[in-house]
Design a protein around this motif. Structure first.
Motif, PDB file in Angstrom:
ATOM      1  N   GLU A 149    -116.373 -15.785 -18.348  1.00  0.00           N
ATOM      2  CA  GLU A 149    -116.856 -16.209 -17.033  1.00  0.00           C
ATOM      3  C   GLU A 149    -116.191 -17.513 -16.608  1.00  0.00           C
ATOM      4  O   GLU A 149    -115.912 -17.729 -15.429  1.00  0.00           O
ATOM      5  CB  GLU A 149    -118.385 -16.376 -17.076  1.00  0.00           C
ATOM      6  CG  GLU A 149    -119.017 -16.643 -15.744  1.00  0.00           C
ATOM      7  CD  GLU A 149    -118.924 -15.471 -14.770  1.00  0.00           C
ATOM      8  OE1 GLU A 149    -118.898 -15.736 -13.555  1.00  0.00           O
ATOM      9  OE2 GLU A 149    -118.864 -14.309 -15.220  1.00  0.00           O
ATOM     10  N   ALA A 150    -115.907 -18.386 -17.574  1.00  0.00           N
ATOM     11  CA  ALA A 150    -115.265 -19.674 -17.275  1.00  0.00           C
ATOM     12  C   ALA A 150    -113.768 -19.529 -16.999  1.00  0.00           C
ATOM     13  O   ALA A 150    -113.155 -20.424 -16.431  1.00  0.00           O
ATOM     14  CB  ALA A 150    -115.479 -20.645 -18.438  1.00  0.00           C
ATOM     15  N   GLY A 151    -113.173 -18.418 -17.401  1.00  0.00           N
ATOM     16  CA  GLY A 151    -111.743 -18.203 -17.262  1.00  0.00           C
ATOM     17  C   GLY A 151    -111.130 -17.785 -18.583  1.00  0.00           C
ATOM     18  O   GLY A 151    -111.834 -17.571 -19.575  1.00  0.00           O
ATOM     19  N   ARG A 152    -109.833 -17.693 -18.621  1.00  0.00           N
ATOM     20  CA  ARG A 152    -109.132 -17.248 -19.827  1.00  0.00           C
ATOM     21  C   ARG A 152    -109.017 -18.382 -20.842  1.00  0.00           C
ATOM     22  O   ARG A 152    -108.508 -19.460 -20.537  1.00  0.00           O
ATOM     23  CB  ARG A 152    -107.740 -16.729 -19.496  1.00  0.00           C
ATOM     24  CG  ARG A 152    -106.964 -16.291 -20.764  1.00  0.00           C
ATOM     25  CD  ARG A 152    -105.747 -15.532 -20.428  1.00  0.00           C
ATOM     26  NE  ARG A 152    -106.191 -14.178 -20.117  1.00  0.00           N
ATOM     27  CZ  ARG A 152    -105.475 -13.093 -20.391  1.00  0.00           C
ATOM     28  NH1 ARG A 152    -104.301 -13.186 -20.933  1.00  0.00           N
ATOM     29  NH2 ARG A 152    -105.947 -11.909 -20.078  1.00  0.00           N
ATOM     30  N   ILE A 153    -109.481 -18.096 -22.060  1.00  0.00           N
ATOM     31  CA  ILE A 153    -109.345 -19.007 -23.198  1.00  0.00           C
ATOM     32  C   ILE A 153    -108.239 -18.449 -24.080  1.00  0.00           C
ATOM     33  O   ILE A 153    -108.181 -17.238 -24.315  1.00  0.00           O
ATOM     34  CB  ILE A 153    -110.660 -19.073 -24.002  1.00  0.00           C
ATOM     35  CG1 ILE A 153    -111.793 -19.632 -23.138  1.00  0.00           C
ATOM     36  CG2 ILE A 153    -110.472 -19.887 -25.279  1.00  0.00           C
ATOM     37  CD1 ILE A 153    -113.168 -19.473 -23.760  1.00  0.00           C
ATOM     38  N   GLU A 154    -107.389 -19.332 -24.588  1.00  0.00           N
ATOM     39  CA  GLU A 154    -106.353 -18.897 -25.531  1.00  0.00           C
ATOM     40  C   GLU A 154    -106.370 -19.782 -26.760  1.00  0.00           C
ATOM     41  O   GLU A 154    -106.516 -21.006 -26.656  1.00  0.00           O
ATOM     42  CB  GLU A 154    -104.973 -18.938 -24.875  1.00  0.00           C
ATOM     43  CG  GLU A 154    -104.817 -17.928 -23.760  1.00  0.00           C
ATOM     44  CD  GLU A 154    -103.416 -17.876 -23.194  1.00  0.00           C
ATOM     45  OE1 GLU A 154    -102.474 -18.385 -23.841  1.00  0.00           O
ATOM     46  OE2 GLU A 154    -103.268 -17.316 -22.097  1.00  0.00           O
ATOM     47  N   SER A 155    -106.239 -19.137 -27.899  1.00  0.00           N
ATOM     48  CA  SER A 155    -106.098 -19.833 -29.177  1.00  0.00           C
ATOM     49  C   SER A 155    -104.970 -19.148 -29.929  1.00  0.00           C
ATOM     50  O   SER A 155    -105.115 -18.014 -30.390  1.00  0.00           O
ATOM     51  CB  SER A 155    -107.391 -19.772 -29.997  1.00  0.00           C
ATOM     52  OG  SER A 155    -107.188 -20.343 -31.277  1.00  0.00           O
ATOM     53  N   ASN A 156    -103.842 -19.827 -30.002  1.00  0.00           N
ATOM     54  CA  ASN A 156    -102.655 -19.276 -30.666  1.00  0.00           C
ATOM     55  C   ASN A 156    -102.241 -20.220 -31.788  1.00  0.00           C
ATOM     56  O   ASN A 156    -102.322 -21.437 -31.635  1.00  0.00           O
ATOM     57  CB  ASN A 156    -101.500 -19.134 -29.672  1.00  0.00           C
ATOM     58  CG  ASN A 156    -101.891 -18.326 -28.455  1.00  0.00           C
ATOM     59  OD1 ASN A 156    -102.528 -17.292 -28.572  1.00  0.00           O
ATOM     60  ND2 ASN A 156    -101.523 -18.804 -27.285  1.00  0.00           N
ATOM     61  N   TRP A 157    -101.810 -19.656 -32.887  1.00  0.00           N
ATOM     62  CA  TRP A 157    -101.232 -20.476 -33.948  1.00  0.00           C
ATOM     63  C   TRP A 157    -100.168 -19.667 -34.682  1.00  0.00           C
ATOM     64  O   TRP A 157    -100.188 -18.442 -34.656  1.00  0.00           O
ATOM     65  CB  TRP A 157    -102.281 -21.021 -34.915  1.00  0.00           C
ATOM     66  CG  TRP A 157    -103.191 -20.024 -35.586  1.00  0.00           C
ATOM     67  CD1 TRP A 157    -104.492 -19.747 -35.249  1.00  0.00           C
ATOM     68  CD2 TRP A 157    -102.902 -19.194 -36.723  1.00  0.00           C
ATOM     69  NE1 TRP A 157    -105.011 -18.788 -36.090  1.00  0.00           N
ATOM     70  CE2 TRP A 157    -104.059 -18.435 -37.010  1.00  0.00           C
ATOM     71  CE3 TRP A 157    -101.776 -19.003 -37.519  1.00  0.00           C
ATOM     72  CZ2 TRP A 157    -104.121 -17.515 -38.057  1.00  0.00           C
ATOM     73  CZ3 TRP A 157    -101.821 -18.088 -38.567  1.00  0.00           C
ATOM     74  CH2 TRP A 157    -102.989 -17.366 -38.819  1.00  0.00           C
ATOM     75  N   TYR A 158     -99.227 -20.394 -35.272  1.00  0.00           N
ATOM     76  CA  TYR A 158     -98.208 -19.747 -36.102  1.00  0.00           C
ATOM     77  C   TYR A 158     -97.681 -20.748 -37.124  1.00  0.00           C
ATOM     78  O   TYR A 158     -97.781 -21.954 -36.939  1.00  0.00           O
ATOM     79  CB  TYR A 158     -97.057 -19.182 -35.254  1.00  0.00           C
ATOM     80  CG  TYR A 158     -96.233 -20.233 -34.543  1.00  0.00           C
ATOM     81  CD1 TYR A 158     -95.081 -20.769 -35.123  1.00  0.00           C
ATOM     82  CD2 TYR A 158     -96.609 -20.692 -33.282  1.00  0.00           C
ATOM     83  CE1 TYR A 158     -94.328 -21.729 -34.474  1.00  0.00           C
ATOM     84  CE2 TYR A 158     -95.852 -21.654 -32.629  1.00  0.00           C
ATOM     85  CZ  TYR A 158     -94.718 -22.166 -33.224  1.00  0.00           C
ATOM     86  OH  TYR A 158     -93.978 -23.123 -32.582  1.00  0.00           O
ATOM     87  N   TYR A 159     -97.147 -20.209 -38.194  1.00  0.00           N
ATOM     88  CA  TYR A 159     -96.538 -21.024 -39.243  1.00  0.00           C
ATOM     89  C   TYR A 159     -95.038 -21.132 -39.014  1.00  0.00           C
ATOM     90  O   TYR A 159     -94.383 -20.161 -38.629  1.00  0.00           O
ATOM     91  CB  TYR A 159     -96.745 -20.383 -40.619  1.00  0.00           C
ATOM     92  CG  TYR A 159     -98.084 -20.677 -41.239  1.00  0.00           C
ATOM     93  CD1 TYR A 159     -98.237 -21.739 -42.116  1.00  0.00           C
ATOM     94  CD2 TYR A 159     -99.199 -19.903 -40.944  1.00  0.00           C
ATOM     95  CE1 TYR A 159     -99.462 -22.017 -42.694  1.00  0.00           C
ATOM     96  CE2 TYR A 159    -100.423 -20.169 -41.521  1.00  0.00           C
ATOM     97  CZ  TYR A 159    -100.545 -21.225 -42.393  1.00  0.00           C
ATOM     98  OH  TYR A 159    -101.763 -21.496 -42.959  1.00  0.00           O
TER      99      TYR A 159
END
Length: 197
Positions: A149-159
């Motif tokens: 509802e607040a909008g798009r959340i993104e959580s990305n990580w990489y090594y």
């Protein structure tokens, strides 16, 4: 018996707790789980809460039956109703009760969003939320987006080598508390942020 606050490890532990039968069985040394489908929705969360995220990842990576990746290694693009809906010899577990698109085992996705990517709500509609990713070199990377509802959340990580790179996106008007494995914590407003450790 001293209650370790986690799981019983033998029949005596179960008896001391008044348990008649386990909900699931975990065999040390293997990442192999055998339990009723109700337990699959919580086993990874219980392991993570007890500080055993590494074991939860072992379960995720297991390819032998019963496991999430057994179906993937046998051509699945959806979650099956049974761990072994399609057996090693190519035959069906059952021809009368065998869905190849069934949610029960797909509940591991809750763990992938909430632990691997680390996205958890703190307020309705994700107006406030936390991002506490738990990276695994075995998985290598996560690219996770969640439309809220607040909008798009993104959580990305990489090594890259031994360094983990993070990219966190907070929707405009929302607030996120980000906590990285090193203990670094920041409260962030709308925007995209980069971290490494």
């Amino acid at each position: 018996m001293e209650n370790n606050g986690f799981l019983p490890i033998c029949r005596a532990d179960m008896t001391a707790r008044g348990w008649q039968a386990p909900d699931f069985v975990y065999v040390t040394g293997d990442a192999y789980v055998d339990h009723p489908s109700f337990g699959v929705a919580i086993i990874s969360r219980v392991l993570e809460a007890a500080g055993h995220t590494d074991v939860a990842y072992q379960l995720l990576f297991e390819e032998r039956n019963p496991s999430w990746l057994y179906s993937v290694t046998h051509g699945a693009t959806t979650m099956w109703e049974h761990w072994n809906s399609l057996k090693e010899d190519g035959s069906f577990w059952s021809t009368s009760m065998n869905s190849f698109n069934h949610y029960a085992y797909g509940s591991v996705c809750d763990w992938l969003y909430g632990v691997a990517a680390g996205i958890m709500p703190e307020a309705p509609g994700f107006a406030r939320f936390t991002v506490t990713p738990k990276p695994s070199k075995g998985l290598g990377f996560v690219n996770c987006s969640l439309d809220t509802e607040a909008g798009r959340i993104e959580s990305n990580w990489y090594y890259k080598g031994d360094v983990v790179y993070y990219e966190i996106t907070v929707p405009a008007g929302a607030e996120a508390t980000v906590t990285l494995p090193s203990g670094y914590t920041a409260t962030l407003g709308g925007g995209t942020y980069h971290f490494s450790e």
